[in-house]
Motif scaffolding. Structure first.
Motif, PDB file in Angstrom:
ATOM      1  N   PRO A  84      41.188 -52.062  27.281  1.00 20.61           N
ATOM      2  CA  PRO A  84      39.986 -51.983  28.119  1.00 20.61           C
ATOM      3  C   PRO A  84      39.366 -50.592  28.070  1.00 20.61           C
ATOM      4  N   GLY A  85      38.051 -50.574  27.887  1.00 22.42           N
ATOM      5  CA  GLY A  85      37.332 -49.323  27.790  1.00 22.42           C
ATOM      6  C   GLY A  85      37.084 -48.865  26.369  1.00 22.42           C
ATOM      7  N   ALA A  86      37.775 -49.456  25.393  1.00 17.42           N
ATOM      8  CA  ALA A  86      37.573 -49.077  23.992  1.00 17.42           C
ATOM      9  C   ALA A  86      36.221 -49.580  23.496  1.00 17.42           C
ATOM     10  N   MET A  87      35.651 -48.859  22.535  1.00 14.23           N
ATOM     11  CA  MET A  87      34.314 -49.189  22.028  1.00 14.23           C
ATOM     12  C   MET A  87      34.247 -50.619  21.490  1.00 14.23           C
ATOM     13  N   ASP A  88      35.286 -51.029  20.763  1.00 13.92           N
ATOM     14  CA  ASP A  88      35.276 -52.337  20.114  1.00 13.92           C
ATOM     15  C   ASP A  88      35.926 -53.441  20.956  1.00 13.92           C
ATOM     16  N   ARG A  89      36.203 -53.155  22.216  1.00 13.89           N
ATOM     17  CA  ARG A  89      36.932 -54.128  23.051  1.00 13.89           C
ATOM     18  C   ARG A  89      36.199 -55.474  23.135  1.00 13.89           C
ATOM     19  N   MET A  90      34.902 -55.453  23.368  1.00 11.92           N
ATOM     20  CA  MET A  90      34.169 -56.706  23.531  1.00 11.92           C
ATOM     21  C   MET A  90      34.216 -57.538  22.249  1.00 11.92           C
ATOM     22  N   ALA A  91      33.907 -56.901  21.118  1.00 12.84           N
ATOM     23  CA  ALA A  91      33.931 -57.635  19.849  1.00 12.84           C
ATOM     24  C   ALA A  91      35.344 -58.111  19.518  1.00 12.84           C
ATOM     25  N   TRP A  92      36.327 -57.289  19.822  1.00 10.14           N
ATOM     26  CA  TRP A  92      37.718 -57.662  19.557  1.00 10.14           C
ATOM     27  C   TRP A  92      38.093 -58.951  20.307  1.00 10.14           C
ATOM     28  N   LEU A  93      37.738 -59.002  21.596  1.00 12.49           N
ATOM     29  CA  LEU A  93      38.040 -60.199  22.387  1.00 12.49           C
ATOM     30  C   LEU A  93      37.322 -61.426  21.827  1.00 12.49           C
ATOM     31  N   VAL A  94      36.059 -61.248  21.466  1.00 18.16           N
ATOM     32  CA  VAL A  94      35.287 -62.376  20.934  1.00 18.16           C
ATOM     33  C   VAL A  94      35.958 -62.954  19.695  1.00 18.16           C
ATOM     34  N   LEU A 153      36.488 -57.409  10.598  1.00 16.04           N
ATOM     35  CA  LEU A 153      35.618 -57.964  11.636  1.00 16.04           C
ATOM     36  C   LEU A 153      35.115 -56.913  12.613  1.00 16.04           C
ATOM     37  N   LEU A 154      35.880 -55.849  12.803  1.00 10.83           N
ATOM     38  CA  LEU A 154      35.461 -54.778  13.701  1.00 10.83           C
ATOM     39  C   LEU A 154      34.987 -53.569  12.908  1.00 10.83           C
ATOM     40  N   THR A 155      34.036 -52.860  13.474  1.00 15.20           N
ATOM     41  CA  THR A 155      33.539 -51.649  12.845  1.00 15.20           C
ATOM     42  C   THR A 155      34.666 -50.636  12.648  1.00 15.20           C
ATOM     43  N   GLY A 156      35.587 -50.608  13.585  1.00 12.03           N
ATOM     44  CA  GLY A 156      36.682 -49.650  13.542  1.00 12.03           C
ATOM     45  C   GLY A 156      37.758 -49.959  12.526  1.00 12.03           C
ATOM     46  N   GLY A 157      37.692 -51.105  11.872  1.00 11.23           N
ATOM     47  CA  GLY A 157      38.673 -51.426  10.840  1.00 11.23           C
ATOM     48  C   GLY A 157      39.566 -52.604  11.200  1.00 11.23           C
ATOM     49  N   TYR A 158      40.623 -52.761  10.433  1.00  9.01           N
ATOM     50  CA  TYR A 158      41.552 -53.879  10.561  1.00  9.01           C
ATOM     51  C   TYR A 158      42.159 -53.932  11.958  1.00  9.01           C
ATOM     52  N   SER A 159      42.270 -55.152  12.487  1.00  5.86           N
ATOM     53  CA  SER A 159      42.811 -55.310  13.834  1.00  5.86           C
ATOM     54  C   SER A 159      43.410 -56.698  13.987  1.00  5.86           C
ATOM     55  N   ALA A 160      43.935 -56.958  15.163  1.00  9.89           N
ATOM     56  CA  ALA A 160      44.487 -58.277  15.464  1.00  9.89           C
ATOM     57  C   ALA A 160      43.421 -59.363  15.418  1.00  9.89           C
TER      58      ALA A 160
END
Length: 220
Positions: A84-94, A153-160
């Protein structure tokens, strides 16, 4: 101790892939794709009789999206979650939860092709395949966004998020190929080069959901 109850090639594969990526100690209990998930013993772990089921320090979880969120929050040092609070949090959840949009259509096709063994020109199959193609189009649009570092999928790179959607696409490709979606195909190849993915694939001799690589859509 973490224990994952897993059926190869099912939704539980996304949690196995994630655990591999997190590089944490866990125990894997493989279950066959049969009625054993409806036993009283397993229903204690997963009331709907489905995988994945996860046990952590005596507590139990039985929804893969919740597991992904929890595990990424519990092991933030790996950097593949978005707190929570991270820049990519919303896109990550989506995108973590978009995996379930893909998976619901895969589940319908798995029921018809694998569980029921239905053949013929069932219009429902054609509709579900069309819905998978719509999902591919949504991923293609995301990956085609002209921003720096859209390899994932995220601007910040590879993620879950890539793990969850990637695993859903892994299942979906049994029914709908990636032809016509070059960005999705390149992304899928990119994320499946990781050892964490390879270690989540069915082992030699293990039970599988799918007995073939591709189930063609009905004619008509």
């Amino acid at each position: 101790m973490i224990t994952l109850y897993h059926v190869p090639q099912s939704r539980s594969m996304r949690v196995l892939w994630l655990l591999n990526e997190l590089d944490v100690e866990f125990r894997l209990v493989e279950k066959p794709f049969d009625g054993s998930l409806r036993t009283e013993e397993f229903l204690i772990r997963s009331p709907a009789g489905r995988v994945p089921a996860l046990e952590i320090d005596g507590e139990r979880m039985f929804e893969s999206g919740a597991m992904v969120e929890y595990l990424c929050e519990r092991f933030p040092e790996r950097g593949i979650g978005q707190l929570p609070g991270a820049m990519d949090r919303m896109a990550w959840l989506v995108w973590v939860h978009f995996a379930e949009t893909v998976s619901q259509h895969v589940a319908a096709l798995t029921l018809q092709h694998v569980v029921l063994g239905a053949d013929g020109s069932d219009p429902t199959k054609r509709i579900e395949v069309a819905q998978l193609l719509n999902c591919y189009a949504a991923i293609e649009a995301r990956l085609s966004t002209p921003v720096e570092n859209r390899d994932y999928l995220l601007t910040g790179g590879y993620s879950a998020a890539d793990i969850c959607v990637g695993q859903a696409v892994y299942m979906a490709r049994h029914f709908a190929p990636l032809d016509g979606f070059p960005e999705v195909a390149a992304w899928f190849e990119r994320i499946t080069e990781r050892q964490s993915y390879r270690d989540a694939l069915p082992r030699e001799g293990s039970s599988r959901m799918y007995d073939r690589d591709f189930y063609p859509p009905p004619a008509g």
